[in-house]
Design a protein around this motif. Structure first.
Motif, PDB file in Angstrom:
ATOM      1  N   THR A 263       0.808  -1.352  -0.107  1.00 54.59           N
ATOM      2  CA  THR A 263       0.157  -0.002   0.067  1.00 54.59           C
ATOM      3  C   THR A 263       0.854   1.308  -0.039  1.00 54.59           C
TER       4      THR A 263
ATOM      5  N   VAL B  20      -2.358  -2.036   9.455  1.00 51.18           N
ATOM      6  CA  VAL B  20      -2.827  -2.430   8.300  1.00 51.18           C
ATOM      7  C   VAL B  20      -4.191  -1.555   8.206  1.00 51.18           C
ATOM      8  N   GLY B  21      -4.257  -0.721   6.992  1.00 49.31           N
ATOM      9  CA  GLY B  21      -5.420   0.102   6.628  1.00 49.31           C
ATOM     10  C   GLY B  21      -4.767   1.710   6.922  1.00 49.31           C
TER      11      GLY B  21
END
Length: 791
Positions: A307, A413-414
């Motif tokens: 990401t 995460v995110g």
């Protein structure tokens, strides 16, 4: 066809007829590496048109016999005869079942090997002549030895692979016939299609067993190598670290087999090398790609790194749009999209004119302050259109999380960058026009102060190295033209306000609203409703009455809604059969109902104890009536109308000052035997602010002396205990409220005289201004002389 197959199912299931193999048989090509060997019983799925035809022929004409032969290319949907192997298996259909998807599942029993000799028929199904193949079947000690050796290898493979059921192991141990044993092992082992076909083509059991011994030896060696790799990896990791074990195992296998590099890693490397990235960004990308190569692709950390790289490599580090600055065209665009707003337009044109001479000129941070509906946000879109830049809008209203601006840390995460960087990636340019709406409505919470985070974004001295917490590398925001909007200034932190160029936008006058309605709102609504101008007309007088009698606002949103309502009702009338609609002053009641604001809403006559004040609100200026009524009591002051602390203090000061001003024997009894009830109507609406002092004092003095207050005068100003008039804020908005209320004269503090420069000429021409310094001047102008208890 469905009825015919129902009959075929009944004919096939449970058939116990004697097996007689004809010379001609229909062919069903198979496209799986699970071949059918003699003596084996296996399920097959039949769905292709020619295969279904062959199935029908087999049950109807060929004693449920079929020739099963594998395709050379299993991906081929409709293979030709040349694309089939020559050697196959003659099988008997022992069971047939129709599946929910319309295909058929058949259970076949392999009978004997056969060779395709010639093609007999090719119309609906493939009918061929076959030659049965059978080995010599001679028993020898060598054959027995081969059976034992293959059985030993097969059992060893089964025990190492741990993926065969116990029934298969028992069948291996119980089978002794060399021919059947060889076919059984061939069918159960996971060999490739070519290897299984090779075993099928081995007619003699001896040759077949030799081939099996070779293949099984190779498979056992591969399994041994896998076990060795497992052991090598396990020595490097701690017990129980399953995820790390799998990652190391994959790496070891890749090293052993000299596997190719992951395509995703290749793509990321190409982007990092070929993209025009700053050196610091390029080094950071290469560092993260190197980390990603060493991770399991399924680990959460790898997802975070992917990401991150996706954002880092897809931001417009160098891409920008060229400014198309032709001052004459820019002025024309701004004038066509917005009526009025001369100060804002002039400031934008100044910047663009300077931009023509210097490409390195820092973009200003403009802050447009004004009530809702005056066109602050849409002005940013017009600026982008005039400059040929891309436009983005970010709403800051209610934002409480600092990470919305600076981004989240890459610890979970995110995580994502802040909304500034998200918008820049979305627009794919590093020099867009971005409007930051509602900059005055950000909050503070345990998650941080987003207003403080904006300091770096909106500081021309710092934003060329803005660092988002997620990206961790600086991005140049100095090329972005930021335009912020706010309804009020007092709620913007001083440090943030200092970094912006404040441009105040007052509300529109009645004349400006009329031109906006005529030139912008009505054409837009007619286009939205697809209304032909020949079928709908509204008179100028009707538009002015809508502005005067149905709206009381600084902007034009309510005006837009009312005009839209008129057009909607007009479309209904046209749909019901009217040829055209003309809306005049007399028809407004039919379309909008009774007027909301009329002359009756304002004071028609001078009254005692009632004064017209002026108030500032976040949606523009408003008139405010202050009423004072003496009632029987003991000289107390009663305050109602949801007044805030500041106005309550002003009321106390006004009461004390009025007592001083009326220090006369004629009025002493009033202060001793009367309570003064001070009320500001619309009691449910909270009111506060330091500008009602002279209004309150005038109302109390009027109530005490009985002198009426002129109804065509409005006033604003704070008062001291000595009677001095202090300056106030929001003068433009207050004067616009007086203008809308059709006042003739306005009393304002002398210190606010300089603020009249910003007031539109239309208002100046309709109002008379009286500048006052003390309460005596106010009372002289407001109270009607020769009236009341004193002469």
């Amino acid at each position: 066809m469905a009825q015919k197959f129902e009959l075929l199912e009944k004919a096939a299931v449970g058939s116990e007829r004697k097996i007689e193999i004809p010379e001609k048989l229909p062919v069903i090509p198979t496209r799986t590496n699970m071949l059918v060997y003699p003596s084996a019983v296996m399920p097959l799925y039949v769905g292709r048109e020619k295969s279904l035809a062959a199935l029908e022929e087999s049950i109807g004409k060929f004693n449920q016999m079929v020739f099963l032969v594998s395709q050379r290319d299993i991906t081929k949907e409709d293979p030709e005869i040349e694309e089939l192997f020559e050697i196959g298996t003659i099988a008997r259909i022992v069971q047939l079942m129709k599946m929910p998807d319309g295909n058929y599942k058949i259970l076949v029993e392999g009978l004997t090997r056969a060779k395709l000799v010639s093609v007999e028929e090719k119309e609906n199904s493939l009918i061929v002549v076959v030659e049965k193949l059978k080995g010599k079947g001679r028993k020898s000690k060598m054959l027995q030895a081969l059976v034992r050796k293959v059985k030993e290898l097969a059992l060893r493979y089964v025990s190492m692979s741990r993926r065969f059921p116990d029934e298969a192991i028992m069948a291996l141990e119980d089978t002794s016939d060399a021919d059947k044993f060889g076919d059984f092992v061939s069918s159960m082992m996971p060999f490739s299609l070519e290897e299984k076909q090779r075993l099928l083509e081995e007619i003699e059991a001896k040759d077949r067993l030799n081939t099996l011994m070779e293949l099984l030896t190779r498979e056992i060696e591969i399994l041994s190598l896998e076990e060795e790799l497992d052991k090598r990896v396990k020595e490097k990791i701690e017990q129980g670290q399953k995820e790390y074990y799998l990652r190391e195992k994959m790496r070891a296998i890749q090293e052993e087999l000299e596997g190719e590099e992951d395509e995703e890693i290749k793509e990321l490397k190409n982007k990092a090398e070929s993209g025009e990235l700053p050196q610091e960004v390029k080094e950071k990308a290469e560092q993260e790609i190197s980390r990603l190569e060493k991770m399991s692709p399924y680990s959460p950390e790898a997802t975070v790194v992917r990401t991150y790289l996706d954002w880092l490599l897809n931001l417009p580090w160098q891409e920008e749009t060229d400014d198309e600055i032709v001052i004459r065209d820019v002025r024309k665009t701004l004038d066509s999209n917005h009526y009025g707003l001369d100060d804002v337009k002039e400031r934008i044109l100044e910047f663009l004119a300077a931009r023509r001479f210097s490409k390195n000129l820092r973009a200003p941070i403009l802050c447009l302050v004004g009530p809702p509906g005056v066109g602050k946000t849409s002005l940013g879109r017009s600026v982008a259109e005039a400059m040929g830049r891309k436009f983005g809008r970010i709403s800051l209203g209610g934002m409480r999380d600092e990470a919305e601006i600076r981004g989240h840390r890459r610890t979970y995460v995110g995580a994502l960058p802040g909304r500034i960087m998200q918008m820049i990636r979305k627009l794919k340019t590093r020099n867009p026009v971005i409007v930051l709406d509602e900059v005055d409505k950000m909050g503070i919470s345990f998650q941080g102060d987003p207003a403080s985070a904006l300091l770096e974004v909106l500081d021309p001295e710092q934003n060329n190295n803005f660092t988002d917490h997620f990206l961790e590398v600086p991005f140049d925001l100095s090329r972005v033209l930021f335009i912020t909007t706010a309804n009020v200034l007092y709620s913007i932190p001083a440090a943030l306000k200092d970094r912006m160029e404040i441009i105040e936008i007052p509300g529109y006058t009645e004349s400006e609203k009329y031109h906006i309605a005529r030139d912008h709102i009505l054409p837009k609504l007619l286009e939205e409703y697809n209304m032909d101008s020949s079928k709908f007309r509204i008179t100028p007088a009707a538009v002015r009455d809508v502005i005067r009698d149905y709206t009381r606002e600084a902007g034009v949103r309510e005006l837009d809604r009312n005009l839209a309502k008129i057009i909607r009702k007009a479309t209904l009338k046209i749909a019901e059969g009217s040829d055209s609609i003309s809306v005049g002053v007399n028809e407004l009641g039919e379309f909008l109902g009774a007027p909301l604001f009329k002359e009756s809403d304002f004071r028609k006559h001078p009254e005692v104890g009632v004064v017209t004040g002026l108030a500032w609100t976040s949606v523009g200026g408003e008139i405010m009536y202050i009423e004072v009524l003496p009632v029987a009591g003991k000289g107390k002051t009663i305050i109602t109308g949801q007044l805030g602390d500041v106005m309550k203090e002003s009321a106390q000061i006004a009461a004390s000052l009025a007592r001083k001003l009326c220090d006369d024997e004629r009025f002493s009894e009033v202060f001793e035997k009367k309570d003064f009830h001070i009320h500001v109507p619309e009691g449910a609406v909270p009111k506060d602010g330091p500008s009602a002092g002279i209004t309150l004092t005038t109302a109390i003095v009027s109530a005490v002396t009985g002198r009426r207050v002129r109804n065509d005068i409005a006033m604003t100003g704070e008062i001291t205990l000595r009677g001095k008039v202090l300056p106030i804020g929001g003068l433009k908005e207050k004067l616009m409220a007086a203008y809308r209320a059709r006042m003739k004269k306005v009393l304002i503090p002398l210190a606010n005289k300089r603020d009249l420069e910003k007031v539109p000429d239309e208002i100046k021409s309709k109002l008379e201004f009286v500048f006052v310094e003390d309460i005596g001047e106010v009372l002289k102008e407001a109270l009607i002389p020769g009236d009341g208890k004193e002469h």
